[in-house]
Design an enzyme around this catalytic site. Structure first.
Site, PDB file in Angstrom:
ATOM      1  CB  SER A 137     -72.916 -55.795  96.463  1.00 53.89           C
ATOM      2  OG  SER A 137     -72.595 -55.195  97.705  1.00 53.89           O
ATOM      3  CE1 TYR A 150     -71.954 -51.029  94.495  1.00 53.04           C
ATOM      4  CE2 TYR A 150     -72.697 -51.754  96.662  1.00 53.04           C
ATOM      5  CZ  TYR A 150     -71.930 -51.954  95.531  1.00 53.04           C
ATOM      6  OH  TYR A 150     -71.145 -53.079  95.422  1.00 53.04           O
TER       7      TYR A 150
END
Length: 239
Positions: A137, A150
């Site tokens: 990501s 995250y």
């Protein structure tokens, strides 16, 4: 169902990026084991795709990984590619984050890919031109507030990708990462998508699938340990 040609195991394949990756790889001539914890949604997602089997898989379960790999090799005769795409988005401020939420993000986003690499490794070592792609990501290259669980788990996956690439280079197994920016998938609710779109369009699942397909292809045969950012320039913007 055994035949010649490449075989990929794709996690998080029930919807969004994972479903797009599975469909794209089929178009590229892969046979695909499409895996997800949501079995009903997965079955519907792969319906109509030739050369695809649906495999229920909780990526945090070591035994389920072993079963998924065994079923893939039994169905197709080999395994040449692993796409660790399954992930969960956990958003909370540092003061509101919980140990449970933090650990869940790490278990799915980092432990899951590790268990997958371990489970697939014997089959990948027997394959010619084997490759692994991990979905990281832009949260693994840029710090976003309220993303402690995250973001840190994706930073961990980024490190795991590098270490795995270095360790498996002598086996001829390529290991790379794709780092998507904001993408139109169910992971982002409509309100979040609208907010992010104010500073530029969101990516599509197909655009991420194209990047994964490239990293698995012969055109990327001299690429390992690389990180392909697919974010429309998000990480170039300040603020």
């Amino acid at each position: 169902m055994t035949a010649s040609g490449p075989v990929a195991l794709v996690t998080g394949a029930a919807r969004g990026q994972g479903a797009a990756i599975a469909a794209r790889l089929v178009r590229d001539g892969f046979r695909v084991a499409a895996c997800d914890v949501s079995s009903d949604e997965l079955t519907a997602s792969v319906a109509g795709l030739d050369g695809v089997i649906a495999v229920e898989l909780d990526v945090t379960s070591e035994s389920q990984w072993q079963d998924a790999v065994s079923r893939t090799v039994s169905s197709f005769g080999s395994l040449t590619a692993l796409v660790n795409n399954a992930g969960v988005l956990q958003r909370a401020s540092l003061s509101d984050e919980t140990a449970e939420g933090f650990e869940r993000a790490w278990r799915v986003n980092c432990l899951g890919p590790f268990l997958g690499i371990q489970a697939c490794l014997p089959a990948l070592r027997e394959a010619s031109g084997a490759a692994i792609v991990n979905t990281c990501s832009t949260g693994a290259v840029r710090a976003f507030p309220n993303h402690a669980a995250y973001g840190s788990s994706k930073w961990g996956l980024r490190g795991l990708t590098q270490i795995t690439a270095a360790e498996l280079a002598s086996d001829g197994i390529r290991v790379n990462a794709v780092l998507p920016g904001p993408v139109q998938t169910p992971m982002l609710d409509e309100r979040t998508q609208a907010r992010l779109a104010e500073s530029g369009r969101l990516g599509t699942p197909g655009e991420i699938a194209d990047a994964v397909a490239f990293l698995l292809s012969e055109q990327a045969s001299f690429i390992t340990g690389s990180e392909l950012v697919v974010d429309g320039g998000q990480t170039l913007r300040i603020g």
